[in-house]
Structure formats: C-alpha cells, structure tokens
Design an enzyme around this catalytic site. Structure first.
Site, PDB file in Angstrom:
ATOM      1  N   SER A  54       0.796  -1.227   0.000  1.00  0.00           N
ATOM      2  CA  SER A  54       0.000   0.000   0.000  1.00  0.00           C
ATOM      3  C   SER A  54       0.832   1.282   0.000  1.00  0.00           C
ATOM      4  CB  SER A  54      -0.977   0.029   1.181  1.00  0.00           C
ATOM      5  OG  SER A  54      -0.290   0.265   2.385  1.00  0.00           O
ATOM      6  N   LYS A 110       0.646   4.448   6.788  1.00  0.00           N
ATOM      7  CA  LYS A 110      -0.056   5.333   5.848  1.00  0.00           C
ATOM      8  C   LYS A 110       0.537   6.731   5.922  1.00  0.00           C
ATOM      9  CE  LYS A 110      -2.974   2.062   4.924  1.00  0.00           C
ATOM     10  NZ  LYS A 110      -2.756   1.275   3.738  1.00  0.00           N
TER      11      LYS A 110
END
Length: 184
Positions: free
Chosen positions: A42, A84
């Site tokens: 990700s 993230k």
C-alpha cells in the site's frame, strides 16, 4: 576474604549494569523508538513489503503530526498496524477530483505519487477515485497509502483516524541494509 568480596562486588556490578541496560532498552522501545515491519504494497514505491523502519513514538506525546508524515496506525479491532501517509489534518475539508487533491479549497501537489500516477494513466485509470468534499473532525486525520490503487485507508475501510490510534511517525528504513534512508 577480600578476594571473595571483590568477586561478589564484581558480580554485583555486572548484574547492576545488565539490569540498567535492559531497563534503558525497554524505556527506549516503549516510549521513544520502535522498529516496525512494512507488510503489503500500500505504500509502494515509498516503502516496500518486508522493509523495516524505526518509528519515532515521542511525536505522539506532542500530538504534532504534519500533512505528508508517514505514520503507524493501531488497527484496534484486528490487532494489525497500518503504515499510511497523513493527507488531511483535523478541521480540513478534503476533496479529490480527477486525481487532483484539494484541501481547504487549494490544490495540493503530491510529488511522491508521480510514479504511481504514470502507471495508472498507462492502464487508463485514475490513481485516486473521486471523493468528498469531507470535513475531517477535530482530533482525527485522513490517511492514504501512496499506492492508491492498492490501499485500504481513510477512503475505503479505515475511515478518519483518531489521533490516539497513531503510534508514531516513521523516521527511516533500517533494513535491508542497502536501502537505509529517511522516510519523512
């Protein structure tokens, strides 16, 4: 007799030094810096699956995160941790249209997405689906992975991230040795 005292004193000094070293290591790991493993794609190409990074946990005590910081998030319900990038801050209004991020009415450049954006264009897709406008509640953040085509984040599963769930800010990759670099 004095030789026995000397041996006992020496053994005591060693035990004391070991206890202090273990105590310091625990304090550093619990409150200051902790290693984390990147799992998944990700955050490609910024971070890669299997890389290990050091996370600055002291930043969480000051509650001072900036847009663009790469953070580790406690997954709460599933015991997982997520890596993230903070895109929106508390109180921001965030929107995405045709791969252009707008925060509080101003377009925001995301240079770290250039490589992924080119790949998405080559296959005829937007890198980031349109969303918003959304206002980020106080005490919360909006996060996304750099690999927007393959990331569970605030857009699609994680929702707004409460500040208390942020463990710390990634500082640098320390493994593999040939890939050592700063991340923020």
């Amino acid at each position: 007799m004095s030789e026995k005292k000397s041996k006992k004193s020496s053994a005591f000094e060693w035990i004391k030094a070991i206890i202090i070293a273990v105590g310091l290591a625990l304090v550093i790991r619990i409150f200051l810096f902790e290693p984390y493993l990147v799992e998944g794609a990700s955050m490609n190409p910024t971070l890669h699956d299997g890389e290990r990074l050091f996370v600055n946990k002291t930043i969480g005590f000051t509650n001072h995160f900036n847009r663009g910081d790469i953070v580790i998030i406690n997954g709460e319900e599933n015991g997982l941790h997520y890596v993230k990038r903070i895109v929106g801050l508390p109180g921001d209004t965030i929107e995405m249209n045709d791969d252009v991020l707008t925060i509080n009415g101003e377009e925001v450049e995301e240079e770290y997405l250039d490589e992924n954006r080119q790949e998405a264009e080559q296959i005829g897709l937007l890198l980031t689906d349109n969303f918003g406008p959304q206002e980020i509640p106080e005490g919360n953040y909006f996060v996304m992975g750099d690999n927007r085509l393959n990331s569970m984040d605030s857009r699609n599963g994680l929702g707004f991230i409460d500040e208390a769930r942020i463990i710390g800010r990634s500082e640098f990759v320390f493994f593999p040795i040939g890939e050592i670099r700063r991340t923020n």
